[in-house]
Scaffold this active site. Structure first.
Site, PDB file in Angstrom:
ATOM      1  N   HIS A  73     -18.141   6.392   7.333  1.00 35.84           N
ATOM      2  CA  HIS A  73     -19.342   5.953   8.043  1.00 35.84           C
ATOM      3  C   HIS A  73     -20.362   7.079   8.209  1.00 35.84           C
ATOM      4  CE1 HIS A  73     -16.617   2.790  10.273  1.00 35.84           C
ATOM      5  NE2 HIS A  73     -16.805   2.485   8.998  1.00 35.84           N
ATOM      6  N   PRO A  74     -20.619   7.898   7.186  1.00 32.04           N
ATOM      7  CA  PRO A  74     -21.554   9.012   7.371  1.00 32.04           C
ATOM      8  C   PRO A  74     -23.006   8.534   7.468  1.00 32.04           C
ATOM      9  CG  PRO A  74     -20.913   8.887   5.073  1.00 32.04           C
ATOM     10  CD  PRO A  74     -20.079   7.864   5.804  1.00 32.04           C
TER      11      PRO A  74
END
Length: 568
Positions: free
Chosen positions: A478-479
């Site tokens: 989930h960057p």
């Protein structure tokens, strides 16, 4: 290099979650000519479309950039794997197919930073516009959009999933029917991007519906190498085109704007390659500075996750379903009915909870699967008898960066996630592991529980649990944040997603998020693209019908259609 000058109104770099959605919306305007560039190939790999196939794509170089971080100082100097989609659909073609938007407060926080038009009430209509919820529309969900979203069917639920939800409720959590509704807290079943047993990526939904439009041009195997700039304006893109062993350099020009949808790694990479970024960094690499923006590549955030694995007996899990005879039955069931083990996403069951009583909102998330095992060197998952709750801290304070190492577009950037650099993140992760253990210790699992497989009995103190997290923690993919939206000196884009100091250039992907939402990132990324499309058309003087929250009459209409749609 080709000599013919090709011009478009809009050039979109990256055909992932955002790029496909943006191409769909912009190409609906027949007067606009759109070019969509994708560095990867077409989504023909069969494992992409089989939901459980995601487990075999995490180390597949044909569809995956296979990025990894630099050695992480707070993670025993390990390099952490960062899979990113290198294929039509981008990460939506290799992700776990979980549809989560985050909390209302996430977007209200974006708005509080000076980003007008990004509050929850502002973005909810865009979430709804993109969505086709199989069960019908309501106050929180859309009906009739390109992106298929549906609940987990009762016949697809495994006994262990129901048992884990019951166990969570026994620890004091509420049962939650809709994590994207009024409240996020609780345990329940995720909504999924799966239809009739097949993955519904951005390529299979948005792009499939628009690819044949005469005003949309799609090019795959097209690696964007730099943005063409003239007098402070983006006028096009230079990219390399690969066909077999042949490689050519191409240029395309934009009469209107260039929009970067390459994601949290590739968007800042392309900006820096084009001379947009921190002056000193670019000069040291021999790159001429076009715009001094020190925030490019900074503000990197990600959800660190850790697997808590509980041994089980007497209940069905992936271990039993993947035995030779059962696996053969599941293969037959998939191809004849689109049901069974192979239609399982990364997680059916989710849990959002608070790690301590001082938290007013959930700050941890569980992706639960009735499976346990590990990947071998080839990227294949070997299962054992047990179940896994992978838990992440949703609101990390640690910040990292993504920066190019050289002026070579083919060289991967340096990724510094900087996990666990903040003491509050370490405290929250330790508390999260303890909460998961409490859930696995609930009465609902008494008949089935055996030994804890991971972290195991040797990790009891805070120091021992933290050491386990440092040794085994991974990205939950989930960057965000490396081209953040805002008004401060480190902001890269404004609240209309325009790159500061450069005309005709925007970024519309997860990299513009000022702070990571409390959940998965595919749905918010699509929302950003939907909103960007309206901004582009508005700024071009084209009338746009801004989506509105459905009224009660519309909700009744969609509910009447629910049964017909669910039966499709």
């Amino acid at each position: 290099m080709t000599s013919a000058r090709r011009e478009y109104d809009y050039i979109i770099v990256g055909a992932g979650s955002a790029g496909c959605a943006l191409a769909y919306r912009l190409s609906r305007e027949a007067s606009r000519k759109v070019l969509l560039l994708e560095a990867g190939g077409r989504d023909t790999q069969p494992m992409i479309h089989m939901p459980l196939g995601f487990a075999f794509l995490m180390k597949n170089a044909a569809v995956n950039w296979l990025y990894e971080t630099e050695p992480e100082p707070n993670m025993h100097n390990r390099k952490v794997a960062w899979p990113r989609g290198k294929v039509l659909g981008g990460c939506s073609s290799i992700n776990g197919m979980v549809y989560i938007r985050g909390q209302r407060q996430d977007y209200d926080h974006w708005h509080s930073l000076g980003n007008d038009g990004w509050s929850y009430d502002d973005v909810l209509p865009y979430f709804k516009r993109s969505e086709h919820r199989a069960e019908g529309g309501n106050e929180y969900h859309g009906y009739g959009g390109p992106l298929w979203v549906q609940e987990v069917a009762n016949e697809d639920k495994m006994e262990m999933a129901d048992l884990f939800v019951e166990a969570c409720v026994q620890t004091g959590l509420p049962f939650n029917e809709d994590f994207n509704g009024a409240s996020q807290e609780g345990a329940g079943y995720y909504q999924l991007n799966i239809k009739r047993g097949l993955r519904q990526s951005a390529a299979r939904t948005f792009l499939k519906q628009c690819e044949q439009r005469p005003n949309l041009t799609l090019e795959t195997r097209a690696l964007s190498e730099r943005i063409l700039l003239q007098d402070g304006r983006a006028v096009g893109v230079e990219y390399s085109k690969s066909k077999g062993s042949k490689k050519t350099t191409e240029r395309a020009y934009a009469r209107g704007e260039v929009i970067l949808c390459g994601g949290v790694i590739n968007s800042p990479q392309l900006l820096e390659l084009s001379g947009i970024g921190d002056r000193d960094r670019l000069t040291s690499l021999g790159i001429a500075v076009a715009a001094d923006l020190p925030g490019v590549g900074e503000n990197l955030q990600d959800h660190l996750t850790i697997n808590v694995i509980q041994g089980l007996q007497g209940t069905n899990t992936f271990y039993e379903e993947s035995r030779p005879l059962s696996l053969l039955k599941n293969i037959m069931r998939f191809f004849t009915q689109r049901r069974g083990l192979l239609t399982h996403p990364a997680s059916q069951v989710g849990v959002f909870f608070r790690t301590n009583d001082k938290e007013t909102l959930p700050n941890a998330q569980i992706h639960f699967a009735p499976a346990a095992g590990e990947y071998d060197k080839r990227g294949n998952l070997k299962t054992v008898a047990g179940t896994t709750a992978t838990v992440c801290h949703l609101k990390p304070k640690s910040r990292g960066s993504v920066h190019i190492k050289s002026s070579d577009p083919a060289q991967a950037p340096a990724i510094h996630a900087n996990y666990l650099s903040e003491a509050s993140d370490r405290t929250a992760m330790i508390a999260a592991v303890r909460k998961v253990r409490e859930m696995f210790g609930a009465p609902a699992l008494d008949r089935y529980r055996t030994e804890e497989l991971q972290p195991g009995p040797g990790a009891q103190s805070d120091e021992e649990i933290l050491s386990f997290i440092r040794a085994h923690g991974e990205s939950v993919y989930h960057p965000v944040g490396t081209c953040k939206m805002g008004k401060d000196d480190m902001a890269v884009v404004d609240d209309r997603l325009r790159v500061r100091g450069v005309q005709g250039l925007r970024v519309a992907d997860a990299s513009v998020m000022p702070r990571v939402p409390a959940g998965n990132t595919h749905a918010p990324t699509v929302m950003i693209a939907e909103k960007c499309a309206d901004m582009l058309l508005q700024d071009a003087g084209i009338k746009v019908h801004t989506p509105q929250v459905a009224n009660k009459a519309q909700e009744k209409t969609t509910r009447r259609k629910t049964k017909a749609v669910a039966a499709q």
